[in-house]
Design an enzyme around this catalytic site. Structure first.
Site, PDB file in Angstrom:
ATOM      1  CB  ALA A 128      10.905  -1.685  -0.021  1.00 48.68           C
ATOM      2  CE1 TYR A 129       7.218   6.150  -0.673  1.00 46.58           C
ATOM      3  CE2 TYR A 129       6.028   5.458  -2.644  1.00 46.58           C
ATOM      4  CZ  TYR A 129       6.270   6.386  -1.659  1.00 46.58           C
ATOM      5  OH  TYR A 129       5.562   7.558  -1.642  1.00 46.58           O
ATOM      6  CB  ALA A 130       4.378  -0.150  -3.234  1.00 49.58           C
TER       7      ALA A 130
END
Length: 259
Positions: free
Chosen positions: A163-165
């Site tokens: 999700a962060y990436a």
């Protein structure tokens, strides 16, 4: 810190999330290079005050403003506060450099990432960057620059960071569009993508885990993980006069990890 003064560039940088970590190091590196700074902080006003004090000791004018970059509804009020700070501190109605650095972490496998966690990342890392930049466009001087902080995880994959990436991948695409659409105003936009950096980010997970640092260092050409100052130097370089022909680029600052 040794007090020293360098000639002023006459430029003002706004660095979000600069009370600690990469943002703090970036604000002070810019101050060392003669750039005045406005920093933002979501919490820890004491740390923000220390950053301002350190920049002032370097001979620069500095201000700190509170901002939660995940709350788009607050951006109009923040722009008004920034306008007041610019008038009070510099008798100006514009600033020159925007560094979208503020962020939050999430370490969760794809199958276990909740909608709530996803939305929290989206609010800070993409929606916030998109709409804060949009809101501040009237205050960003022609010929200015935008640097968006991304991550090396948009090039290589590490389980638990999907999700962060993905949010940072969206920021990298946005940066290219900013370069095109703001080009007529002479505004450049670039992305800095740090590799693993030992900071307070994510509760200081990397900084406090020697085994993790060693494992990542083994995959890095320079044999170590990054420090805040490593990334600050790259951001400062992208804001320097000599790099004005760089535009719409993703610059990875990772020491050569997973080459």
């Amino acid at each position: 810190m040794t007090t020293r003064s360098t000639p002023s560039t006459g430029r003002i940088a706004l660095v979000t999330g600069a009370n600690r970590g990469i943002g703090h190091a970036t604000a002070l590196r810019l101050a060392e290079h003669g750039t005045d700074v406005v920093i933002t902080y979501r919490s820890h006003a004491d740390e923000a005050a220390e950053t301002v004090e350190a920049a002032t000791a370097l001979g620069r004018t500095a201000r700190a403003l509170q901002l939660d970059t995940g709350r788009v509804a607050d951006f109009g009020a923040f722009a008004d506060a920034l306008r007041g700070a610019l008038k009070d501190g510099w008798d100006r109605d514009t600033f020159d450099f925007l560094v979208n650095n503020a962020g939050t972490a999430l370490y969760a496998p794809f199958a276990e990432t909740s909608a709530e966690d996803f939305d929290r990342l989206l609010d800070v890392h993409f929606r916030g960057v998109f709409f804060l930049t949009q809101t501040l466009l009237p205050l960003l001087a022609d010929g200015g620059r935008v640097v968006n902080v991304s991550t090396g995880l948009t090039r290589f994959s590490n389980p638990g960071s999907s999700a962060y990436a993905a949010m940072k991948g969206a920021v990298e695409v946005l940066t290219r569009y900013l370069a095109v659409e703001l080009g007529p105003r002479g505004i450049r936009a670039n992305t800095v993508a740090p590799g693993p950096v030992a900071t307070d980010f994510g509760g200081g997970r990397l900084r406090g885990d020697e085994a993790m640092r060693s494992a990542l260092a083994a995959h890095t050409a320079l044999g170590r993980v990054g420090e805040s100052g490593d990334i600050a130097g790259v951001v400062a370089t992208l804001l320097a006069e000599d790099t004005g022909w760089l535009n719409g680029q993703r610059v990875e600052a990772s020491g050569g990890i997973l080459l």
